[in-house]
Motif scaffolding. Structure first.
Motif, short mmCIF file in Angstrom:
data_model
loop_
_atom_site.label_atom_id
_atom_site.label_comp_id
_atom_site.label_asym_id
_atom_site.label_seq_id
_atom_site.Cartn_x
_atom_site.Cartn_y
_atom_site.Cartn_z
N ASP A 57 0.85 -1.19 0.00
CA ASP A 57 0.00 0.00 0.00
C ASP A 57 0.89 1.25 0.00
O ASP A 57 1.75 1.40 0.86
CB ASP A 57 -0.87 -0.02 1.25
CG ASP A 57 -1.92 1.08 1.30
OD1 ASP A 57 -1.81 2.07 0.53
OD2 ASP A 57 -2.84 0.95 2.12
N LEU A 58 0.67 2.14 -0.96
CA LEU A 58 1.46 3.38 -1.03
C LEU A 58 1.30 4.24 0.22
O LEU A 58 2.21 4.99 0.57
CB LEU A 58 1.06 4.20 -2.25
CG LEU A 58 1.59 3.71 -3.59
CD1 LEU A 58 1.08 4.60 -4.72
CD2 LEU A 58 3.10 3.69 -3.60
N ASN A 59 0.16 4.13 0.89
CA ASN A 59 -0.03 4.91 2.11
C ASN A 59 0.98 4.53 3.18
O ASN A 59 1.37 5.36 3.99
CB ASN A 59 -1.46 4.73 2.64
CG ASN A 59 -2.47 5.41 1.75
OD1 ASN A 59 -2.21 6.48 1.21
ND2 ASN A 59 -3.61 4.78 1.57
N THR A 60 1.39 3.27 3.20
CA THR A 60 2.41 2.83 4.15
C THR A 60 3.72 3.55 3.87
O THR A 60 4.39 4.05 4.79
CB THR A 60 2.62 1.31 4.07
OG1 THR A 60 1.36 0.67 4.29
CG2 THR A 60 3.63 0.83 5.08
N THR A 61 4.10 3.62 2.60
CA THR A 61 5.34 4.31 2.23
C THR A 61 5.23 5.79 2.54
O THR A 61 6.15 6.38 3.10
CB THR A 61 5.65 4.10 0.73
OG1 THR A 61 5.60 2.71 0.45
CG2 THR A 61 7.00 4.66 0.36
N ALA A 62 4.11 6.39 2.19
CA ALA A 62 3.91 7.82 2.44
C ALA A 62 4.00 8.13 3.93
O ALA A 62 4.60 9.13 4.32
CB ALA A 62 2.57 8.27 1.88
N ALA A 63 3.43 7.28 4.76
CA ALA A 63 3.43 7.52 6.21
C ALA A 63 4.83 7.45 6.80
O ALA A 63 5.13 8.14 7.78
CB ALA A 63 2.52 6.52 6.91
N THR A 64 5.71 6.64 6.21
CA THR A 64 7.05 6.50 6.77
C THR A 64 8.04 7.49 6.17
O THR A 64 9.19 7.52 6.57
CB THR A 64 7.60 5.07 6.57
OG1 THR A 64 7.67 4.79 5.17
CG2 THR A 64 6.71 4.05 7.25
N THR A 65 7.59 8.29 5.21
CA THR A 65 8.49 9.27 4.59
C THR A 65 7.94 10.68 4.73
O THR A 65 8.27 11.56 3.94
CB THR A 65 8.73 8.93 3.11
OG1 THR A 65 7.48 8.91 2.42
CG2 THR A 65 9.42 7.60 2.94
N LEU A 66 7.11 10.91 5.74
CA LEU A 66 6.55 12.24 5.98
C LEU A 66 7.66 13.21 6.36
O LEU A 66 8.66 12.82 6.96
CB LEU A 66 5.51 12.19 7.10
CG LEU A 66 4.23 11.43 6.77
CD1 LEU A 66 3.36 11.33 8.02
CD2 LEU A 66 3.46 12.11 5.66
#
Length: 95
Positions: A57-66
């Motif tokens: 899920d791209l949201n997982t990547t987005a959440a860890t690269t905020l």
């Protein structure tokens, strides 16, 4: 592992998690997305980073690269003189 992280200039995460495999993994992903360090001279597409990190899920990547508070402090306030993006300068079109 903490000693190795300190030698590399990588300390605890922003939430205080001690340096370890998890912090190292997310530092890797964040550096790719931002184009920092020796890994990437330019930002790498977040879809590719998600695949490299094994995220379904791209949201997982987005959440860890905020962005961090330090990132936000360094960011410009916008490309328009006198304000933030979307902020009115009080001038009409062409004026």
């Amino acid at each position: 592992m903490t000693t190795l992280g300190a030698a590399a200039g990588i300390g605890p995460s922003d939430d205080g998690e001690p340096f370890g495999p998890h912090v190292l993994r997310h530092t890797f992903g964040t550096d790719l997305v931002r184009g920092h360090g020796d890994l990437a001279a330019e930002p790498v597409d977040v879809v590719l980073v998600a695949e490299l990190m094994g995220h379904a899920d791209l949201n997982t990547t987005a959440a860890t690269t905020l962005p961090t508070d330090a990132d936000k402090t360094r960011a410009p306030l916008g490309g328009v003189e006198g304000g933030r993006p979307g902020e009115s300068t009080g001038q009409g079109v062409g004026g």
